[in-house]
Design a protein around this motif. Structure first.
Motif, PDB file in Angstrom:
ATOM      1  N   ALA A  52      39.103  42.943  41.574  1.00 20.54           N
ATOM      2  CA  ALA A  52      39.877  42.209  42.416  1.00 20.54           C
ATOM      3  C   ALA A  52      40.944  41.324  41.603  1.00 20.54           C
ATOM      4  N   LEU A  53      41.082  41.097  40.564  1.00 18.98           N
ATOM      5  CA  LEU A  53      41.865  40.154  39.674  1.00 18.98           C
ATOM      6  C   LEU A  53      42.619  40.682  38.490  1.00 18.98           C
ATOM      7  N   PRO A  54      43.825  40.073  38.413  1.00 21.60           N
ATOM      8  CA  PRO A  54      44.605  40.567  37.192  1.00 21.60           C
ATOM      9  C   PRO A  54      43.606  40.512  35.782  1.00 21.60           C
ATOM     10  N   LEU A  55      44.008  41.410  34.722  1.00 19.82           N
ATOM     11  CA  LEU A  55      43.201  41.626  33.842  1.00 19.82           C
ATOM     12  C   LEU A  55      42.735  40.154  33.011  1.00 19.82           C
ATOM     13  N   GLU A  56      43.765  39.454  32.940  1.00 13.47           N
ATOM     14  CA  GLU A  56      43.633  38.293  32.163  1.00 13.47           C
ATOM     15  C   GLU A  56      42.506  37.315  32.775  1.00 13.47           C
ATOM     16  N   GLU A  57      42.713  37.091  34.151  1.00 14.43           N
ATOM     17  CA  GLU A  57      41.740  36.355  35.199  1.00 14.43           C
ATOM     18  C   GLU A  57      40.701  36.853  35.097  1.00 14.43           C
ATOM     19  N   ALA A  58      40.496  38.412  35.028  1.00 19.01           N
ATOM     20  CA  ALA A  58      39.167  39.113  35.216  1.00 19.01           C
ATOM     21  C   ALA A  58      38.502  38.728  33.848  1.00 19.01           C
ATOM     22  N   ARG A  59      39.190  38.905  32.670  1.00 21.09           N
ATOM     23  CA  ARG A  59      38.523  38.578  31.358  1.00 21.09           C
ATOM     24  C   ARG A  59      37.969  36.961  31.417  1.00 21.09           C
ATOM     25  N   ALA A  60      38.692  36.157  31.936  1.00 22.40           N
ATOM     26  CA  ALA A  60      38.264  34.700  31.762  1.00 22.40           C
ATOM     27  C   ALA A  60      36.892  34.620  32.640  1.00 22.40           C
ATOM     28  N   LEU A  61      36.977  35.199  33.849  1.00 23.66           N
ATOM     29  CA  LEU A  61      35.645  35.140  34.645  1.00 23.66           C
ATOM     30  C   LEU A  61      34.636  35.640  34.015  1.00 23.66           C
ATOM     31  N   GLU A  62      34.845  36.954  33.321  1.00 23.21           N
ATOM     32  CA  GLU A  62      33.868  37.461  32.731  1.00 23.21           C
ATOM     33  C   GLU A  62      33.182  36.733  31.630  1.00 23.21           C
ATOM     34  N   GLY A  63      34.158  36.197  30.780  1.00 21.21           N
ATOM     35  CA  GLY A  63      33.741  35.367  29.795  1.00 21.21           C
ATOM     36  C   GLY A  63      32.757  34.137  30.131  1.00 21.21           C
TER      37      GLY A  63
END
Length: 199
Positions: A134-145
């Motif tokens: 659902a998210l752009p890669l940078e935001e997806a990585r931030a949420l994952e972290g």
């Protein structure tokens, strides 16, 4: 939870929290902001997550055996309430005291740390998958972290309190002081390790 119990578990959570290196644990302000930014996305996962979590537990005989007949709706409500409270924040002492209390509950219910950590992994995989869909890669990585730090921090609180509660219960049942029982456990572990060492 009474005020007295809350203070007790707040103290336990603070002791465990202090053991976690700051670079490796959840960051209440920074990570809390990331989770708040994606709260709507995460809330949209609620029912799939609750259903999948218990489908997974009920499909595996060792975890299925933990539940009484007809109990699933109540346990689903508990998970749903925990998840929505987690998404709402705040990530304060009361929240982390509540997470430590789960360790004691798990001892009573027979939930092992292996079961708990594997299901934390299952939840994390669901969150990460949804984030990357659902998210752009940078935001997806931030949420994952942020979510992974939350998962490992809460798992540390639960597992450490589980061990402490387990040792304390055994010590009291045998009429020993918990500190003496911990020392005995360490000495016995040293003996077992020495027996495993080639001569």
């Amino acid at each position: 939870m009474t005020e007295k119990n809350l203070v007790h578990f707040y103290s336990i959570a603070q002791e465990i929290w202090a053991q976690l290196p700051p670079q490796a644990r959840f960051r209440p302000v920074e990570d809390g902001k990331v989770l708040a930014r994606h709260r709507a996305l995460l809330e949209g996962l609620t029912e799939d997550l609750v259903r999948g979590f218990y489908d997974t537990l009920f499909a595996h005989p060792p975890t299925r055996a933990l539940f009484r007949e007809g109990e699933r709706p109540f346990r689903e409500k508990t998970l749903r309430d925990w998840y929505l409270r987690t998404l709402a924040g705040p990530f304060n002492g009361q929240y982390f005291a509540w997470q430590a209390l789960v360790g004691l509950v798990h001892v009573r219910r027979g939930v092992t740390n292996a079961m708990m950590t594997s299901m934390w992994n299952w939840i994390t995989e669901q969150v990460v998958q949804r984030a990357h869909e659902a998210l752009p890669l940078e935001e997806a990585r931030a949420l994952e972290g942020s979510w992974r730090r939350l998962a490992f921090t809460v798992a540390a609180l639960i597992s450490e309190e589980y061990l402490d509660a387990y040792l304390e219960a055994l010590a009291e049942a045998l009429g020993k002081e918990p500190k003496d029982f911990r020392n005995l456990a360490q000495a016995e572990a040293a003996r077992l390790l020495q027996a495993l060492t080639p001569r």
